[in-house]
Design a protein around this motif. Sequence first.
Motif, PDB file in Angstrom:
ATOM      1  N   LYS A 168      22.618  57.214  15.341  1.00 19.53           N
ATOM      2  CA  LYS A 168      23.486  56.202  15.958  1.00 19.53           C
ATOM      3  C   LYS A 168      23.866  55.127  14.939  1.00 19.53           C
ATOM      4  CE  LYS A 168      23.499  52.428  19.308  1.00 19.53           C
ATOM      5  NZ  LYS A 168      22.813  51.727  20.403  1.00 19.53           N
ATOM      6  N   GLY A 169      22.880  54.606  14.223  1.00 22.79           N
ATOM      7  CA  GLY A 169      23.165  53.581  13.223  1.00 22.79           C
ATOM      8  C   GLY A 169      24.101  54.077  12.143  1.00 22.79           C
ATOM      9  N   LEU A 214      31.994  54.034  11.644  1.00 21.74           N
ATOM     10  CA  LEU A 214      33.088  53.535  12.478  1.00 21.74           C
ATOM     11  C   LEU A 214      33.459  52.093  12.130  1.00 21.74           C
ATOM     12  CD1 LEU A 214      32.304  55.047  16.002  1.00 21.74           C
ATOM     13  CD2 LEU A 214      33.723  55.957  14.163  1.00 21.74           C
ATOM     14  N   LYS A 215      32.499  51.337  11.629  1.00 19.79           N
ATOM     15  CA  LYS A 215      32.785  49.965  11.195  1.00 19.79           C
ATOM     16  C   LYS A 215      33.746  49.974  10.004  1.00 19.79           C
ATOM     17  CE  LYS A 215      30.538  45.693   9.643  1.00 19.79           C
ATOM     18  NZ  LYS A 215      29.242  45.013   9.361  1.00 19.79           N
ATOM     19  N   GLN A 231      33.590  59.396  18.296  1.00 20.07           N
ATOM     20  CA  GLN A 231      33.375  58.519  19.443  1.00 20.07           C
ATOM     21  C   GLN A 231      32.581  59.232  20.538  1.00 20.07           C
ATOM     22  OE1 GLN A 231      37.619  57.689  19.975  1.00 20.07           O
ATOM     23  NE2 GLN A 231      37.147  55.505  19.933  1.00 20.07           N
ATOM     24  N   LEU A 237      28.917  59.612  19.713  1.00 19.44           N
ATOM     25  CA  LEU A 237      28.210  58.337  19.816  1.00 19.44           C
ATOM     26  C   LEU A 237      27.959  57.976  21.284  1.00 19.44           C
ATOM     27  CD1 LEU A 237      26.927  56.118  18.209  1.00 19.44           C
ATOM     28  CD2 LEU A 237      29.143  54.974  18.033  1.00 19.44           C
ATOM     29  N   VAL A 268      34.062  51.574  19.344  1.00 20.05           N
ATOM     30  CA  VAL A 268      32.934  52.264  19.969  1.00 20.05           C
ATOM     31  C   VAL A 268      33.100  52.171  21.482  1.00 20.05           C
ATOM     32  CG1 VAL A 268      30.434  52.274  20.284  1.00 20.05           C
ATOM     33  CG2 VAL A 268      31.403  51.764  18.032  1.00 20.05           C
ATOM     34  N   ASN A 272      24.241  57.344  22.835  1.00 22.78           N
ATOM     35  CA  ASN A 272      23.905  56.141  23.605  1.00 22.78           C
ATOM     36  C   ASN A 272      23.403  56.495  24.997  1.00 22.78           C
ATOM     37  OD1 ASN A 272      24.394  54.104  21.703  1.00 22.78           O
ATOM     38  ND2 ASN A 272      26.600  54.187  22.069  1.00 22.78           N
ATOM     39  N   GLU A 295      27.659  54.327  13.643  1.00 21.19           N
ATOM     40  CA  GLU A 295      28.220  52.992  13.869  1.00 21.19           C
ATOM     41  C   GLU A 295      28.682  52.366  12.553  1.00 21.19           C
ATOM     42  OE1 GLU A 295      25.912  51.534  17.937  1.00 21.19           O
ATOM     43  OE2 GLU A 295      25.044  51.053  15.980  1.00 21.19           O
TER      44      GLU A 295
END
Length: 543
Positions: A525-526, A532-533, A433, A436, A539, A440, A529
Amino acid sequence: MNLLLKLKEDFEKSTSYVTTKHDFYFNHDLNCFSTSYCLKKAGTLSMKAEELASDCASKFSSNVFELKQEKAFLNFSLKHEYFIEFLKQQFSLSQFARRVVVEYSSPNVGKPLHIGHIRSTIIGDSLKHLFRLHGNNVVSSNYLCEAGTQVATLLWSLQKFGFNESNPNELIEKYVLGNKEIEENPDYKPQVLEIVKEIEQGGGSYKELLDKVRARSIESFNEGYKKLNVSFDETLFDTDFIQKGKELVSEGLVNGLFSKDEGGEVFANLEDKGLPNLIVLRNNGTSLYSTRDLGLAELRFEKHSYDSCIIVTASEQNMHFKQVFKILELLGKDYSKNLQHIGYGLIKLPEGKMSSRKGIILTFQDVFDELRKEVLKKIEAKTYSFQEKEDISKAVAISALKFAILKSSFDKEIIFDVNKVTSFEGDTGPKLQYNLVRINSILDKASEVKDDFVLSSAEEELLTHCSLLESILLDCYENERIHPLCDYSLKLVDVFSKYYASNQVLNEPDVKLRTGRLKTIQKVKGSLELVLKVLNIPVLGKM
């Protein structure tokens, strides 16, 4: 693109040698793909390993990989052109048309969600997300147990000692009290068995009390599921499968699969199949877990016609499900081959294995509160508002819990250390986390990312790790596991941190290189993510 499958395909097509999917792997030390195929295969081809490697190297051709021979070993790096295209594409995962039922969580009515239930819940939920990501039609199922002696013991205790509905811990406290009373006075046991009978016949004089216990339990379960961001497509109760289970027992008695012992208990004859016999009906005609599991399997297949049904429970039940599945096979149920049990190791307290019967139990709420306290300590110095700290502490606590459970193979036992799992720097969910959030923040500060860019070897090294994700996800899907994805994500953020510490991004004077670096970070980042999905970890905007 799944790079391991692509490498296997290109290798076989250009060299004409047949390989397996296990012959190729990613070599983290060299930051490339490697194979020891020549060492394993040379003897069967009457060649020396280095000779075979040279032959492969002379024939190999690919628009994605470059091959470098090191004696008998072959190493494959990604071509520069691949990275350019990789940055332009979205992740594309293999899709499979399959209907899957995943049963998980499955607490007993009358008990709080404890950390064992939560391990089942988190494992099953992550498998659901993994399967759906690969195109499966998934039914998530929560199977609640309210028949049997445990709930009957609770009802007996509530009737004897009273029901203080204002006490939030009333159910577990009365269960422990009742169990202790019955252990000390075995003459009470027949009363509990009579309650079991009444429950099976619709509740009888205990129906109103059972309904209260059920409603209170579900309300408590749902509070925990909401914190975990977990939901189910169906919630089932074992009392609804008693009749069908007894019908299957009758069927087994007719065809000789089941027998009655001298005491009147009905058992499945499994010893000649290499398994212990299993009791499927008490001598008073009431059901057991086994009876109801048989009925559930039958009615569940009638409802869902699944290709696979996965049941996630503690590994203590491994033998039970082997027996149940074998009984269904012997009863001629074709769907029995589609049944699977995933057993997970327990999470232990210092006193030993958790047991709500003796009152030694670590509830989900206990764990969640301790995790939140630890996170609040770590962010105490931050200049956030009270509400921001509340929101961050909740999200980080859930991340810490989920990652701590998912980073180990399912069968391993876990010792839960609150301080370690909430660290922003260890092998933890909060670390993902946090990175990320950093990414961002970098991207938010950047001006518009243009199309014209160049890449250096540093970006290509980082992108190589991003490009592994599709292969890792497919491996997890095929082997129905999650921990390799956790290992991958930790390695990715480590490589990213090293990259960011060594390379200017926002202050890079070369516009094309700065653009390439921003596009590379967008890819990281992608990747994170997507991880984490699957893990169902929230997020955050700040930490």
